[in-house]
Design an enzyme around this catalytic site. Sequence first.
Site, mmCIF file in Angstrom:
data_model
loop_
_atom_site.group_PDB
_atom_site.id
_atom_site.type_symbol
_atom_site.label_atom_id
_atom_site.label_comp_id
_atom_site.label_asym_id
_atom_site.label_seq_id
_atom_site.Cartn_x
_atom_site.Cartn_y
_atom_site.Cartn_z
ATOM 1 N N PRO A 1 43.469 40.210 44.178
ATOM 2 C CA PRO A 1 44.966 40.446 44.318
ATOM 3 C C PRO A 1 45.863 40.826 43.052
ATOM 4 C CG PRO A 1 44.410 38.254 44.125
ATOM 5 C CD PRO A 1 43.189 39.104 44.111
ATOM 6 N N GLY A 2 45.175 41.186 41.918
ATOM 7 C CA GLY A 2 46.054 41.435 40.851
ATOM 8 C C GLY A 2 46.122 40.765 39.712
ATOM 9 N N LYS B 1 44.042 40.121 37.214
ATOM 10 C CA LYS B 1 43.258 40.743 36.054
ATOM 11 C C LYS B 1 44.076 42.182 35.888
ATOM 12 C CE LYS B 1 38.877 38.979 37.333
ATOM 13 N NZ LYS B 1 39.245 38.130 38.527
ATOM 14 N N ASP C 1 35.222 43.641 38.394
ATOM 15 C CA ASP C 1 35.331 42.213 39.126
ATOM 16 C C ASP C 1 34.532 42.153 40.622
ATOM 17 O OD1 ASP C 1 35.699 39.193 38.858
ATOM 18 O OD2 ASP C 1 37.165 39.430 40.159
ATOM 19 N N CYS D 1 32.324 35.945 40.501
ATOM 20 C CA CYS D 1 32.630 34.518 40.544
ATOM 21 C C CYS D 1 31.536 33.904 41.245
ATOM 22 C CB CYS D 1 33.813 34.210 41.348
ATOM 23 S SG CYS D 1 34.115 35.084 43.180
#
Length: 474
Positions: free
Chosen positions: A106-107, A109, A172, A225
Amino acid sequence: MIEIPDQFKEKFTGLLGQEEAGKLLESLAEPSKKAYRINSLKKGAVAYPQEEAVPGIPNAYYGEVSGKDPEWTAGMVYSQDPAAMFPAQAIPVKPGDKVLDLCAAPGGKSTALAQKLQGEGLLVANEISPSRAKILRENLERWGVANAVVTNCDSFALSARFPGFFDAILVDAPCSGEGMFRKSEDAIKYWSQENVDLCADRQREILTEAVKMLKPGGYLLYSTCTFSPEEDEEIVSWLLDEYGFKLLPIAAEKAAPGRPEWGNGDASLANCARFWPQDGVGEGQFVASLQKAAGEESFAAEAGEAFSPVRKNEDKKKKGKGKNKGNRSSLERPSKEEYGYISEAIAGFNWPESLTSWPSQMLKSQDHVFVPALEPEQLKGIKVLNNGLELGILKKKRFEPSHQLAEVLGQVDQERVVDLTEDEYDHYLHGESLQVDSSLKGFVLVSCRGMIFSFGKLSGKGQLKNYYPKGLRQ
């Protein structure tokens, strides 16, 4: 009480041993840890508690934020899992670099990378999911980022347009999400060894395209993750064997080293960082920082010359004339009359230093006026949600500045500001116009507790017309 799959328990008991696996499983039953980052690009003071800092992350603290507070609407804070803050921290990025966040929504990083760039260079933030790409755009807008291009496509489309272009790329990667077990019931529900293997295949596919876009000597940050070696050390081993990357050490307090025995046995795999929930930082995270081997520039140098961020000097003016202008198809410069409307509407505001040459850079697409972060013709064939800074929209004999511009202007001190009380702020978020005590007239910036979050328009009688976007109203 969450139910962990038996196959997961057996797998990690075999990998970690009975004692360490027991600690992992116990930690998964504990509450997740919340944290937030403060936006160093913006002006304002955050009222949230700052007693407990996230180790190793500048301006990051443990605590919970509210999406209704001015800290959030003004882009002063970003709520983020503390362990997930480390990938953007670990990748070497400096002002002026060209950076790609390949799986960006969603932003969290992307906003951290934008802080590192400090308004200079270029950030391309990509997300393949249309709905998540919209959220990504909103978060970068709220953060006050003007040098980003938000795209919505797959890695194949991007690599075809940007060979050897980026100084740094953050991947990611989509993963099996084992590190999200205590935050997401779906992560547990859909976990299987088969899904782990499918994710690993997808990660290699995405990374193959990412490598094509990285300059020789450039930096690749790979993170997930999840805990599974198939998606972590084995993927990094593949990058080392296939492409000759160098694995760089990561300074991260409380992080465990990577496990060479879980990959190809290369001792440098210990340079990876593993965040386990039992270590108390946050949720699960794996981070690897790699550098591509230096080599001949070949086609990459040519691509890097052709695909460059918008220049902030006289070269940019020349590109708007003659044959180059025709390459923009529907894009054109605002007319002299339109420029007058634009200048009148946003006169009197102070601009960040990186945007002071906006009058010579702006382009018009239909009635939308923007300052591109990347030359639009360089994005042909790519679905673009936002390119640089949207200044606003031209209407009949007038101009309305954009919400993004208000958030960007929050980076510097302003005089044309109406600061609302907490009660007035709540009404403004609902979309109401207000009666305020101000001698100003025309477009003004609207703030609460000194944090700018919107435009408004004042009549001579103190009536403040609401320009907070309808889609964001609460």
